[in-house]
Design a protein around this motif. Structure first.
Motif, PDB file in Angstrom:
ATOM      1  N   VAL A 119      -7.620   7.079   1.819  1.00 10.75           N
ATOM      2  CA  VAL A 119      -7.273   6.589   2.951  1.00 10.75           C
ATOM      3  C   VAL A 119      -7.329   5.108   2.619  1.00 10.75           C
ATOM      4  O   VAL A 119      -6.231   4.398   2.915  1.00 10.75           O
ATOM      5  CB  VAL A 119      -8.153   6.825   4.104  1.00 10.75           C
ATOM      6  N   LYS A 120      -8.094   4.289   1.804  1.00  7.67           N
ATOM      7  CA  LYS A 120      -8.228   3.082   1.657  1.00  7.67           C
ATOM      8  C   LYS A 120      -7.184   2.448   0.860  1.00  7.67           C
ATOM      9  O   LYS A 120      -6.512   1.400   1.042  1.00  7.67           O
ATOM     10  CB  LYS A 120      -9.408   2.591   1.002  1.00  7.67           C
ATOM     11  N   ALA A 121      -6.780   3.350  -0.151  1.00  7.26           N
ATOM     12  CA  ALA A 121      -5.741   3.097  -0.927  1.00  7.26           C
ATOM     13  C   ALA A 121      -4.408   3.169  -0.292  1.00  7.26           C
ATOM     14  O   ALA A 121      -3.526   1.958  -0.547  1.00  7.26           O
ATOM     15  CB  ALA A 121      -5.641   4.147  -2.383  1.00  7.26           C
ATOM     16  N   ARG A 122      -4.021   4.080   0.558  1.00  8.63           N
ATOM     17  CA  ARG A 122      -2.904   4.037   1.147  1.00  8.63           C
ATOM     18  C   ARG A 122      -2.865   3.024   2.277  1.00  8.63           C
ATOM     19  O   ARG A 122      -1.471   2.434   2.299  1.00  8.63           O
ATOM     20  CB  ARG A 122      -2.872   5.258   2.317  1.00  8.63           C
ATOM     21  N   GLU A 123      -4.089   2.405   2.778  1.00  9.85           N
ATOM     22  CA  GLU A 123      -3.877   1.237   3.772  1.00  9.85           C
ATOM     23  C   GLU A 123      -3.574  -0.003   2.966  1.00  9.85           C
ATOM     24  O   GLU A 123      -2.815  -0.914   3.369  1.00  9.85           O
ATOM     25  CB  GLU A 123      -5.251   1.028   4.324  1.00  9.85           C
ATOM     26  N   ARG A 124      -4.062  -0.177   1.670  1.00  5.71           N
ATOM     27  CA  ARG A 124      -3.649  -1.281   0.789  1.00  5.71           C
ATOM     28  C   ARG A 124      -2.141  -1.155   0.339  1.00  5.71           C
ATOM     29  O   ARG A 124      -1.561  -2.143   0.594  1.00  5.71           O
ATOM     30  CB  ARG A 124      -4.618  -1.176  -0.562  1.00  5.71           C
ATOM     31  N   VAL A 125      -1.742  -0.015   0.080  1.00  5.82           N
ATOM     32  CA  VAL A 125      -0.090   0.088  -0.289  1.00  5.82           C
ATOM     33  C   VAL A 125       0.637  -0.388   1.020  1.00  5.82           C
ATOM     34  O   VAL A 125       1.559  -1.240   0.910  1.00  5.82           O
ATOM     35  CB  VAL A 125       0.220   1.395  -0.449  1.00  5.82           C
ATOM     36  N   GLU A 126       0.140   0.128   2.276  1.00  6.35           N
ATOM     37  CA  GLU A 126       1.102  -0.203   3.566  1.00  6.35           C
ATOM     38  C   GLU A 126       0.814  -1.608   3.853  1.00  6.35           C
ATOM     39  O   GLU A 126       1.985  -2.247   4.317  1.00  6.35           O
ATOM     40  CB  GLU A 126       0.418   0.586   4.719  1.00  6.35           C
ATOM     41  N   LYS A 127      -0.271  -2.244   3.549  1.00  2.29           N
ATOM     42  CA  LYS A 127      -0.526  -3.723   3.817  1.00  2.29           C
ATOM     43  C   LYS A 127       0.562  -4.486   3.032  1.00  2.29           C
ATOM     44  O   LYS A 127       1.122  -5.500   3.294  1.00  2.29           O
ATOM     45  CB  LYS A 127      -1.957  -4.047   3.513  1.00  2.29           C
ATOM     46  N   ARG A 128       0.540  -4.064   1.450  1.00  2.00           N
ATOM     47  CA  ARG A 128       1.187  -4.862   0.658  1.00  2.00           C
ATOM     48  C   ARG A 128       2.841  -4.726   0.924  1.00  2.00           C
ATOM     49  O   ARG A 128       3.459  -5.564   0.965  1.00  2.00           O
ATOM     50  CB  ARG A 128       1.219  -4.299  -0.699  1.00  2.00           C
TER      51      ARG A 128
END
Length: 157
Positions: A119-128
């Motif tokens: 979930v955290k990795a997906r949030e980072r990708v979406e933020k980028r």
């Protein structure tokens, strides 16, 4: 608190065994696990199945599995450091077992941690992606200049 690791033992038993002997073999496996400071969480009664390919010239076998936990080797006394190795050695010598496999299964806490990491990795990708998609706003002067350039280009076609 002692750490527990989850495992699953899947096995194929000789199809020529009688039903009573199949049950005894499963109980012997459970006793072998508990004798090594393991805790049986779940086991199913082995059922006769057709194999995808022959094992030792047998087209059928009794298939069963046992889910269990074992304390981490670091938490055990020095003389009982390798319960899984001992279990593996015992399974190799058992003539009733055609094939077996011991698989390490993540605990509920380990699964929860893995999901949180995803979930955290997906949030980072979406933020980028959002940061890269944002373009600076044009000032009115820049918009007028862009309009003039487009008119010039279209007029010269």
């Amino acid at each position: 608190m002692k750490e527990q690791q989850n495992y699953e033992l899947a096995f194929h038993l000789n199809p020529n065994l009688e039903e009573a002997r199949v049950t005894e073999a499963k109980q012997a496996l459970e006793k072998s696990i508990t004798g090594r400071n393991g805790n049986v969480l779940f086991s199913n009664e082995p059922e006769k199945i057709h194999l995808s390919y022959p094992i030792d010239k047998n087209d059928y076998a009794f298939f069963g599995y046992i889910q269990f936990t074992v304390e981490n080797p670091e938490d055990l006394p020095a003389d009982r450091q390798e319960p899984l190795k001992e279990l593996n050695d015992e399974l190799k010598l058992n003539n009733d077992i055609l094939r077996y496999l011991i698989v390490k299964v993540p605990s509920a806490g380990q699964r929860r941690e893995a999901v949180l990491k995803q979930v955290k990795a997906r949030e980072r990708v979406e933020k980028r992606a959002k940061e890269q998609a944002v373009t600076p706003e044009q000032t009115p002067e820049q918009a007028k200049e862009m309009e003039k350039k487009l008119e010039y280009i279209l007029g010269n076609l």
